[in-house]
Design a protein around this motif. Structure first.
Motif, PDB file in Angstrom:
ATOM      1  N   PRO A 216       0.798  -1.233   0.000  1.00 58.92           N
ATOM      2  CA  PRO A 216       0.000   0.000   0.000  1.00 58.92           C
ATOM      3  C   PRO A 216       0.827   1.278   0.000  1.00 58.92           C
ATOM      4  N   ALA A 217       1.955   1.268   0.677  1.00 59.08           N
ATOM      5  CA  ALA A 217       2.814   2.458   0.693  1.00 59.08           C
ATOM      6  C   ALA A 217       3.448   2.686  -0.667  1.00 59.08           C
ATOM      7  N   ILE A 218       3.898   1.612  -1.319  1.00 60.21           N
ATOM      8  CA  ILE A 218       4.478   1.724  -2.657  1.00 60.21           C
ATOM      9  C   ILE A 218       3.442   2.276  -3.625  1.00 60.21           C
ATOM     10  N   ALA A 219       2.241   1.712  -3.585  1.00 59.09           N
ATOM     11  CA  ALA A 219       1.178   2.155  -4.486  1.00 59.09           C
ATOM     12  C   ALA A 219       0.869   3.634  -4.282  1.00 59.09           C
ATOM     13  N   ALA A 220       0.821   4.065  -3.027  1.00 61.81           N
ATOM     14  CA  ALA A 220       0.482   5.460  -2.725  1.00 61.81           C
ATOM     15  C   ALA A 220       1.568   6.412  -3.216  1.00 61.81           C
ATOM     16  N   MET A 221       2.827   6.067  -3.017  1.00 61.18           N
ATOM     17  CA  MET A 221       3.922   6.943  -3.441  1.00 61.18           C
ATOM     18  C   MET A 221       3.998   7.055  -4.957  1.00 61.18           C
ATOM     19  N   PHE A 222       3.783   5.953  -5.650  1.00 65.74           N
ATOM     20  CA  PHE A 222       3.834   5.996  -7.114  1.00 65.74           C
ATOM     21  C   PHE A 222       2.626   6.719  -7.687  1.00 65.74           C
ATOM     22  N   ALA A 223       1.472   6.572  -7.036  1.00 59.20           N
ATOM     23  CA  ALA A 223       0.263   7.225  -7.535  1.00 59.20           C
ATOM     24  C   ALA A 223       0.314   8.736  -7.346  1.00 59.20           C
ATOM     25  N   ASP A 224       0.951   9.189  -6.251  1.00 52.77           N
ATOM     26  CA  ASP A 224       0.972  10.626  -5.960  1.00 52.77           C
ATOM     27  C   ASP A 224       2.303  11.005  -5.309  1.00 52.77           C
ATOM     28  N   PRO A 225       3.405  10.956  -6.060  1.00 54.65           N
ATOM     29  CA  PRO A 225       4.719  11.224  -5.465  1.00 54.65           C
ATOM     30  C   PRO A 225       4.920  12.670  -5.043  1.00 54.65           C
ATOM     31  N   THR A 226       4.109  13.595  -5.543  1.00 54.61           N
ATOM     32  CA  THR A 226       4.296  15.004  -5.194  1.00 54.61           C
ATOM     33  C   THR A 226       3.580  15.380  -3.900  1.00 54.61           C
ATOM     34  N   ARG A 227       2.817  14.475  -3.356  1.00 53.06           N
ATOM     35  CA  ARG A 227       2.141  14.740  -2.078  1.00 53.06           C
ATOM     36  C   ARG A 227       3.174  14.827  -0.953  1.00 53.06           C
ATOM     37  N   ALA A 228       2.876  15.633   0.041  1.00 48.81           N
ATOM     38  CA  ALA A 228       3.805  15.821   1.167  1.00 48.81           C
ATOM     39  C   ALA A 228       3.698  14.632   2.131  1.00 48.81           C
ATOM     40  N   TRP A 229       4.176  13.480   1.677  1.00 49.72           N
ATOM     41  CA  TRP A 229       4.081  12.271   2.502  1.00 49.72           C
ATOM     42  C   TRP A 229       5.001  12.368   3.710  1.00 49.72           C
ATOM     43  N   LYS A 230       4.479  11.928   4.844  1.00 51.95           N
ATOM     44  CA  LYS A 230       5.269  11.793   6.061  1.00 51.95           C
ATOM     45  C   LYS A 230       5.343  10.310   6.398  1.00 51.95           C
ATOM     46  N   LEU A 231       6.399   9.926   7.077  1.00 50.68           N
ATOM     47  CA  LEU A 231       6.564   8.516   7.424  1.00 50.68           C
ATOM     48  C   LEU A 231       5.380   7.950   8.208  1.00 50.68           C
ATOM     49  N   PRO A 232       4.802   8.689   9.176  1.00 50.97           N
ATOM     50  CA  PRO A 232       3.625   8.152   9.872  1.00 50.97           C
ATOM     51  C   PRO A 232       2.448   7.895   8.938  1.00 50.97           C
ATOM     52  N   ASP A 233       2.282   8.742   7.900  1.00 46.25           N
ATOM     53  CA  ASP A 233       1.201   8.531   6.928  1.00 46.25           C
ATOM     54  C   ASP A 233       1.397   7.213   6.192  1.00 46.25           C
ATOM     55  N   LEU A 234       2.597   6.965   5.732  1.00 47.69           N
ATOM     56  CA  LEU A 234       2.886   5.745   4.989  1.00 47.69           C
ATOM     57  C   LEU A 234       2.786   4.517   5.892  1.00 47.69           C
ATOM     58  N   ALA A 235       3.246   4.668   7.121  1.00 43.24           N
ATOM     59  CA  ALA A 235       3.158   3.557   8.069  1.00 43.24           C
ATOM     60  C   ALA A 235       1.703   3.212   8.363  1.00 43.24           C
ATOM     61  N   ASP A 236       0.854   4.233   8.479  1.00 43.80           N
ATOM     62  CA  ASP A 236      -0.571   3.992   8.732  1.00 43.80           C
ATOM     63  C   ASP A 236      -1.217   3.216   7.592  1.00 43.80           C
ATOM     64  N   LEU A 237      -0.817   3.520   6.359  1.00 46.81           N
ATOM     65  CA  LEU A 237      -1.370   2.805   5.211  1.00 46.81           C
ATOM     66  C   LEU A 237      -1.056   1.313   5.282  1.00 46.81           C
ATOM     67  N   CYS A 238       0.070   1.004   5.898  1.00 47.47           N
ATOM     68  CA  CYS A 238       0.509  -0.383   5.992  1.00 47.47           C
ATOM     69  C   CYS A 238       0.110  -1.046   7.314  1.00 47.47           C
ATOM     70  N   GLY A 239      -0.560  -0.294   8.175  1.00 47.69           N
ATOM     71  CA  GLY A 239      -0.961  -0.846   9.471  1.00 47.69           C
ATOM     72  C   GLY A 239       0.211  -1.153  10.367  1.00 47.69           C
ATOM     73  N   MET A 240       1.251  -0.307  10.288  1.00 49.55           N
ATOM     74  CA  MET A 240       2.459  -0.530  11.082  1.00 49.55           C
ATOM     75  C   MET A 240       2.786   0.722  11.891  1.00 49.55           C
ATOM     76  N   SER A 241       3.607   0.537  12.893  1.00 43.79           N
ATOM     77  CA  SER A 241       4.167   1.687  13.590  1.00 43.79           C
ATOM     78  C   SER A 241       5.234   2.304  12.688  1.00 43.79           C
ATOM     79  N   ARG A 242       5.590   3.533  12.960  1.00 41.55           N
ATOM     80  CA  ARG A 242       6.599   4.221  12.157  1.00 41.55           C
ATOM     81  C   ARG A 242       7.914   3.447  12.171  1.00 41.55           C
ATOM     82  N   ALA A 243       8.340   2.992  13.335  1.00 39.88           N
ATOM     83  CA  ALA A 243       9.621   2.293  13.462  1.00 39.88           C
ATOM     84  C   ALA A 243       9.599   0.961  12.711  1.00 39.88           C
ATOM     85  N   THR A 244       8.485   0.225  12.832  1.00 38.75           N
ATOM     86  CA  THR A 244       8.378  -1.067  12.146  1.00 38.75           C
ATOM     87  C   THR A 244       8.375  -0.872  10.634  1.00 38.75           C
TER      88      THR A 244
END
Length: 326
Positions: A216-244
């Motif tokens: 899900p994180a890969i799909a989101a970054m490729f679909a909208d790479p210009t979005r101001a993604w933060k690590l917690p946002d990407l981690a949430d998409l994957c159902g993980m903590s930021r560190a994991t």
């Protein structure tokens, strides 16, 4: 296009064309040596029939390829293909087919090989994405048959494509060269699809795309790479903590999520900078940078030249000479 279709988004960013160059019809013993390819070239080999050993002279590793196997060398590494016997290869003779590719044959009576060889061409500077995020050696197998749901998997589709390439290369029909080159380009996309669907890729972008929790994180970054993604946002998409998320991403890719995101943005920027009517400031904003100075700094770090230098080089038709940082 689905936002989950990371591969289509990638192939919109980078331009890849293909070309069949040699068809080898050999009887053992035989041996072929391939030199290091140019930075924007990816050699490929399709084992139509028979078997071959592919050897890396640098690492001294070898792998057996059999009928239906397709190998890509995304880093363009020097390599050797041979029959595995260790005997002196029989002399070959070549002729150029009407479609432009070369037919190479020998008079060997040993185990027979039918091999198609070509290469993909990546428009600079996007070859750096390939070098950074794909493995040095990518092998996938084309299999005939249907999947569990009655449809063809990517490997089934590859088998059909290889059959069509073989048919085209065996004939002398109008448009043969154009058809073979177009099929070569499709080959790249299908190999990437098959590799991401398989479970054998241990690292790189394909490993991420095939990982059910990280996809899900890969799909989101490729679909909208210009979005101001933060690590917690990407981690949430994957159902993980930021560190994991950071740990799993780094383990699979060998680079961080922000590294990948930055490289995607710089590739988009390189495309935009080719448009003479768009200012560098507008390009910076388009790819997600509010500060043009920050954009210039990152572009120079990643591409090995300033945006202005890249624009000038692109307009002069000299992209093949781009010096890039790994």
């Amino acid at each position: 296009m689905s936002n989950d279709d990371w591969l289509s988004h990638l192939l919109q960013i980078i331009t890849i064309t293909g070309r069949l160059e040699v068809r080898c019809v050999y009887g053992a013993p035989w041996r072929i040596v391939w030199d290091q390819a140019a930075p924007n070239e990816i050699p490929y080999h399709v084992i139509v029939q028979g078997r071959a050993i592919i050897e890396d002279p640098e690492t001294r590793t070898a792998q057996e390829l059999v009928s239906g196997d397709i190998v890509l060398l995304p880093h363009g590494a020097k390599h050797v293909l041979h029959d595995g016997s260790g005997q002196k290869p029989i002399r070959t003779h070549e002729c150029v087919a009407p479609a432009g590719w070369t037919l190479s044959e020998n008079d060997g009576k040993g185990e027979q090989l039918d091999l198609m060889c070509g290469r993909f061409f990546i428009e600079p500077p996007h070859d750096r994405l390939i070098r950074n995020y794909l493995p040095a050696n990518l092998v996938t197998r084309a299999r005939n048959g249907l999947g569990e749901d009655g449809t063809g998997s990517a490997s089934n589709e590859l088998a059909s494509l290889v059959k069509l390439m073989r048919t085209e290369s065996a004939g002398d029909r109008a448009g043969g060269r154009a058809v073979l080159n177009a099929l070569s380009s499709v080959l790249f996309a299908l190999v990437m699809r098959a590799a991401s669907e398989g479970d054998s890729t241990q690292e790189g972008l394909l490993a991420l795309a095939g990982h059910p929790r990280l996809a899900p994180a890969i799909a989101a970054m490729f679909a909208d790479p210009t979005r101001a993604w933060k690590l917690p946002d990407l981690a949430d998409l994957c159902g993980m903590s930021r560190a994991t998320f950071m740990r799993h991403f780094q383990e699979r890719l060998g680079r961080s999520a922000l590294d990948l995101l930055t490289d995607l943005r710089m590739s988009l920027a390189a495309n935009e900078l080719k448009k003479p009517a768009i200012s560098t400031e507008a390009v910076a904003e388009t790819v997600g940078y509010q500060s043009v100075s920050a954009f210039r700094r990152v572009f120079a770090e990643r591409m090995g030249m300033t945006p202005a230098d890249w624009r000038r080089l692109a307009h002069n038709g000299g992209q093949s000479g781009v010096a890039q940082n790994p």
